[in-house]
Motif scaffolding. Structure first.
Motif, PDB file in Angstrom:
ATOM      1  N   ALA A 438       0.836  -1.197   0.000  1.00 62.55           N
ATOM      2  CA  ALA A 438       0.000   0.000   0.000  1.00 62.55           C
ATOM      3  C   ALA A 438       0.871   1.247   0.000  1.00 62.55           C
ATOM      4  CB  ALA A 438      -0.911  -0.001   1.223  1.00 62.55           C
ATOM      5  N   GLY A 439       0.325   2.321  -0.539  1.00 63.00           N
ATOM      6  CA  GLY A 439       1.014   3.601  -0.487  1.00 63.00           C
ATOM      7  C   GLY A 439       0.809   4.260   0.860  1.00 63.00           C
ATOM      8  N   MET A 440       1.273   5.478   1.000  1.00 68.68           N
ATOM      9  CA  MET A 440       1.066   6.210   2.244  1.00 68.68           C
ATOM     10  C   MET A 440       0.979   7.689   1.953  1.00 68.68           C
ATOM     11  SD  MET A 440       4.725   5.423   3.997  1.00 68.68           S
ATOM     12  CE  MET A 440       6.212   5.265   3.026  1.00 68.68           C
ATOM     13  N   GLY A 441       0.298   8.394   2.834  1.00 61.72           N
ATOM     14  CA  GLY A 441       0.076   9.811   2.639  1.00 61.72           C
ATOM     15  C   GLY A 441       1.177  10.661   3.234  1.00 61.72           C
ATOM     16  N   GLN A 442       0.883  11.935   3.388  1.00 61.65           N
ATOM     17  CA  GLN A 442       1.870  12.893   3.881  1.00 61.65           C
ATOM     18  C   GLN A 442       1.953  12.828   5.398  1.00 61.65           C
ATOM     19  OE1 GLN A 442       1.149  16.856   2.593  1.00 61.65           O
ATOM     20  NE2 GLN A 442       3.079  17.662   3.385  1.00 61.65           N
ATOM     21  N   ALA A 443       3.183  12.839   5.919  1.00 59.15           N
ATOM     22  CA  ALA A 443       3.385  12.750   7.361  1.00 59.15           C
ATOM     23  C   ALA A 443       2.820  13.984   8.058  1.00 59.15           C
ATOM     24  CB  ALA A 443       4.877  12.609   7.672  1.00 59.15           C
ATOM     25  N   TYR A 444       2.370  13.799   9.283  1.00 62.18           N
ATOM     26  CA  TYR A 444       1.821  14.894  10.076  1.00 62.18           C
ATOM     27  C   TYR A 444       2.501  14.916  11.441  1.00 62.18           C
ATOM     28  CZ  TYR A 444      -0.988  10.784  11.388  1.00 62.18           C
ATOM     29  OH  TYR A 444      -1.390   9.531  11.754  1.00 62.18           O
ATOM     30  N   ARG A 445       2.262  15.970  12.193  1.00 62.61           N
ATOM     31  CA  ARG A 445       2.834  16.090  13.532  1.00 62.61           C
ATOM     32  C   ARG A 445       2.054  15.213  14.492  1.00 62.61           C
ATOM     33  NH1 ARG A 445       2.365  19.545  18.063  1.00 62.61           N
ATOM     34  NH2 ARG A 445       0.629  20.644  17.070  1.00 62.61           N
ATOM     35  N   THR A 446       2.767  14.395  15.244  1.00 63.02           N
ATOM     36  CA  THR A 446       2.118  13.437  16.138  1.00 63.02           C
ATOM     37  C   THR A 446       2.114  13.946  17.579  1.00 63.02           C
ATOM     38  OG1 THR A 446       4.139  12.219  16.690  1.00 63.02           O
ATOM     39  CG2 THR A 446       2.981  11.584  14.673  1.00 63.02           C
ATOM     40  N   ARG A 447       1.314  13.284  18.374  1.00 68.19           N
ATOM     41  CA  ARG A 447       1.358  13.521  19.810  1.00 68.19           C
ATOM     42  C   ARG A 447       2.697  13.043  20.367  1.00 68.19           C
ATOM     43  NH1 ARG A 447      -3.932  10.375  21.722  1.00 68.19           N
ATOM     44  NH2 ARG A 447      -2.873  10.649  23.724  1.00 68.19           N
ATOM     45  N   LEU A 448       3.053  13.552  21.530  1.00 62.71           N
ATOM     46  CA  LEU A 448       4.277  13.103  22.190  1.00 62.71           C
ATOM     47  C   LEU A 448       3.974  11.864  23.021  1.00 62.71           C
ATOM     48  CD1 LEU A 448       7.185  13.272  23.167  1.00 62.71           C
ATOM     49  CD2 LEU A 448       6.437  14.921  24.905  1.00 62.71           C
ATOM     50  N   PHE A 449       4.610  10.762  22.679  1.00 62.66           N
ATOM     51  CA  PHE A 449       4.512   9.530  23.450  1.00 62.66           C
ATOM     52  C   PHE A 449       5.866   9.297  24.098  1.00 62.66           C
ATOM     53  CE2 PHE A 449       1.623   9.043  19.807  1.00 62.66           C
ATOM     54  CZ  PHE A 449       0.422   8.899  20.489  1.00 62.66           C
TER      55      PHE A 449
END
Length: 723
Positions: A438-449
């Motif tokens: 599968a393809g993948m979209g544009q990365a986004y800012r994630t929560r801090l874990f």
């Protein structure tokens, strides 16, 4: 033992300077004109990076320094040791190559209070650090990508400003620190942040030669050196002297090289066409072009000089995101520059020494559309260093490529919930189910874990830890680190009478046991181990595309927080360590892009493989705390026969729920975990949530990984309460 000669490195032959390798040329140019800003050498291991850098100092002309000055000052220069007159006594010595260890502390780099004199004589005296020792020489950082970010910032600021200011431990000193900064790194061990990458003037990519004859010559020379270092160095003595004379001539000539308006316009057009940020690229390219002209004995910068400088100064400045490989389109560069044709004579009659034969100006008009900027890079991980592009379309491992990203699953003959499950028992589902990418979209800012508690690992930007940087929280006995003066005095004060000091009689008397260093609390980097469900159930509709985008975003977050990452995938009847823990997030993104789905869901094997990997890493780096990121919908098709083949799981077969027992083992090891729940649809079983309870970890639906999703949820809850 004599150093391996610079001219003996294949690709650094002074008899044929036009055939200089990019690495040799970049090093020479930055020593001719230190204002270029240093060199970053990126490449695989075993490519003579360290060898050629350490050999560079021997081909540089000696320098004249004031006798007794600790800062390598020249006559007429002011240093903390004094203001030297023009006729001060001097001595001539070779240029120093100062090596900065990866584990160096800030006080060792900048300098600090002289501990021995402070304790024994009560005098606050400055002890110079590595920056002072490297003044007017070379500062070499091997594996610069592993250096703490605050030290890299410090080095690059000093290299840019030419001065170092020290304000610490009661000492206030400013001294000259003009040096050539050279860093080497293996990209497989992690990348430099783009903003740090941009601060290096030049950057080159090196790789082992593929020509067998060249490889034979490399081995022949190295074995000859190892057998007789002195004799080997003697055979290259004349070549070393010729190279030293040529560098000295170029250094004397560089101030007289003319950078004409045409060359400046060429540089501006090139930097605009490649869409580099800011003006540093233009300035560095101009300085490197001048140095290149001086190296070739010219008095005027030509387009050949501009082209050579652009190839060294621009590739690492074109990165649009951390996963894009640096590179430069040479065809576009040639299109923007055009042919190197002679300029019309200047009014003062200084001839141009260009190689062209036509008087007509070549190259595209900056006002028209030719030579425009390249297209924007696509989101997601870029191509590897060995390639200039790639096909991002999803592909099947066993068949032709499919046509869409998330729609690739439409080709699966089974339903979404039955995808990847073999109708016949005893056979691997991978044999019967198409394996889709599968393809993948544009990365986004994630929560801090982060990992709960306070660790003591390497400085980073994820979890709380006791580190060498951060806010001061106390003091402890020790001799390395930032001195806590108040606590040192407090420790010495009760012992003054027994040490023979009368009240009010001079300086305090200290012992080595009185020394206290500050303890600081900052943030550490962690090992983020991704354990990804790649079974057929994950291939339903566009789920895997969403999952890959979430993992890509978490990888980007790990890159920014300086973590190590690893990748485990499980499907069929086994789990695979697709990427051993590494600092190279780029490699992890590449493996993620090629991740195929299909087959059963051996969740237990995935968890047990994660436990094995973490056990090994705990031995290698006991201070680095792990964070296990399990990406799954929680559905398991465990094959007890397959599990029994693993000694690690033999004792788990006494009852059902192998995956839960494996999760309990991980929880018992104290592994912090995050379960990214990929289950979708109106009817949900909540298996991933149950798994997170067994792991004693955090549970997050895949749609809530992004920081914006959390913000929206919080805002929605606030508005509901207000209403």
């Amino acid at each position: 033992m004599p150093q391996y000669p610079f001219s003996a490195v294949v690709g650094a032959d002074p008899d044929d300077p036009t055939a200089f390798s990019d690495m040799a040329l970049a090093l020479v140019l930055t020593t001719i004109s230190p204002e270029v800003g240093g060199v970053l050498v990126r490449g695989e291991k075993g490519t003579a990076k360290s060898t050629i850098v350490r050999a560079l100092a021997a081909v540089l002309p000696p320098i004249e320094v004031v006798d007794g000055d600790r800062f390598s000052s020249r006559p007429g220069e002011v240093s903390p040791d004094g203001a030297w007159a023009e006729d001060a006594a001097t001595t001539e010595r070779p240029v120093r190559l100062v090596e900065l260890p990866v584990g160096a502390t800030e006080d060792r780099v900048l300098g600090s209070l002289h501990l021995e004199r402070a304790l024994s004589q009560g005098r606050a005296e400055y002890e110079p650090g590595l920056l002072a020792r490297a003044h007017r020489g070379l500062l070499y950082v091997d594996e610069v990508n592993l250096l703490h970010d605050h030290l890299v910032d410090l080095l690059l600021d000093a290299a840019a400003m030419g001065r170092s200011t020290v304000e610490r431990d009661g000492v206030s000193v400013e001294h000259a620190a003009r040096f050539v900064l050279v860093g080497t790194m293996n990209p497989e061990e992690g990348e430099l942040r783009p903003q740090l990458l941009d601060r290096f003037g030049l950057a080159v990519e090196v790789a082992a030669p593929r020509d067998p004859e060249v490889r034979v010559e490399v081995v022949r020379r190295r074995m000859a050196y190892d057998a007789d270092p002195a004799g080997f160095a003697g055979r290259y003595a004349d070549a070393e002297q010729a190279l030293r004379a040529r560098v000295a001539d170029a250094q004397a000539r560089v101030g007289d090289v003319d950078l004409g308006d045409r060359a400046l316009r060429d540089i501006a057009r090139v930097c605009a066409a490649f869409e580099v940020d800011g003006m540093r690229a233009d300035i560095v390219t101009a300085r490197a072009a001048i140095a290149h002209a001086a190296w070739h004995g010219r008095t005027r910068v030509t387009r050949a000089d501009v082209r050579a400088a652009a190839l060294l100064a621009l590739p690492h400045r074109r990165r649009r995101n951390p996963f894009d490989a640096p590179g430069l389109d040479e065809d576009l560069l040639d299109e923007v520059l055009g042919d190197d044709e002679p300029e019309p004579p200047e009014p003062e009659g200084d001839p141009d020494d260009g190689d062209g034969g036509s008087e007509k100006q070549a190259g595209p008009d900056p006002e028209d559309g030719d030579g425009g900027p390249p297209p924007e890079p696509e989101a997601g991980p870029g191509p590897s260093d060995e390639t200039s592009g790639g096909d991002d379309r999803p592909r099947s491992e066993d068949g032709p490529q499919s046509n869409g990203g998330g729609d690739a699953q439409d080709a699966t003959p089974q339903g979404p919930e039955d995808a990847g499950r073999d109708a016949s028992s005893g056979h691997d589902a991978q044999d019967a189910t198409p394996q889709l990418v599968a393809g993948m979209g544009q990365a986004y800012r994630t929560r801090l874990f982060s990992v709960r508690g306070t660790g003591a690992g390497e400085a980073g930007r994820r979890s709380r830890a006791v580190t060498e940087t951060g806010r001061r929280t106390g003091a402890e006995p020790g001799s390395h680190g930032s001195i806590h003066l108040a606590e040192t005095i407090r420790a010495a004060a009760p012992h003054q009478a027994e040490r023979g000091r009368a009240p009010g009689a001079g300086a305090l008397r200290f012992a080595a046991s009185d020394l206290r260093v500050a303890t600081r609390e900052g943030q550490e980097s962690n090992l983020v181990l991704f354990c990804v469900d790649a079974s057929g159930s994950m291939a339903a509709k566009r789920r895997m595309e969403q999952v890959k985008t979430a993992i890509l975003s978490l990888l980007l977050d790990a890159y920014q927080r300086r973590d190590k990452v690893g990748l485990i995938t499980f499907r069929g009847s086994s789990a695979e360590l697709a990427l051993p823990p590494t600092r190279s997030v780029d490699v992890a993104a590449t493996r993620l892009a090629d991740l195929a789905t299909g087959g059963r869901t051996p969740l237990d094997e995935g968890l047990l493989e994660a436990r094995r990997v973490l056990a090994v890493e705990r031995i290698r780096e006991p201070r680095r705390r792990p964070l296990l990121v399990l990406v799954t919908d929680g559905r398991a098709t465990n094959d007890k026969g397959a599990v029994a083949r693993s000694r690690r799981a033999a004792e788990l077969l006494a009852g059902d729920g192998v995956a839960s027992l494996a999760a309990e083992l991980l929880a018992g090891d104290g592994v912090a975990s995050l379960v990214v729940d990929c289950e979708s649809g109106p009817m949900r079983m909540g298996l991933a949530h149950s798994l997170s309870l067994a792991l004693r970890g955090e549970h997050v639906p895949v749609a809530e990984v992004s920081a914006s999703a959390l913000t929206s949820a919080v805002h929605g809850a606030v508005h509901e309460r207000v209403a």
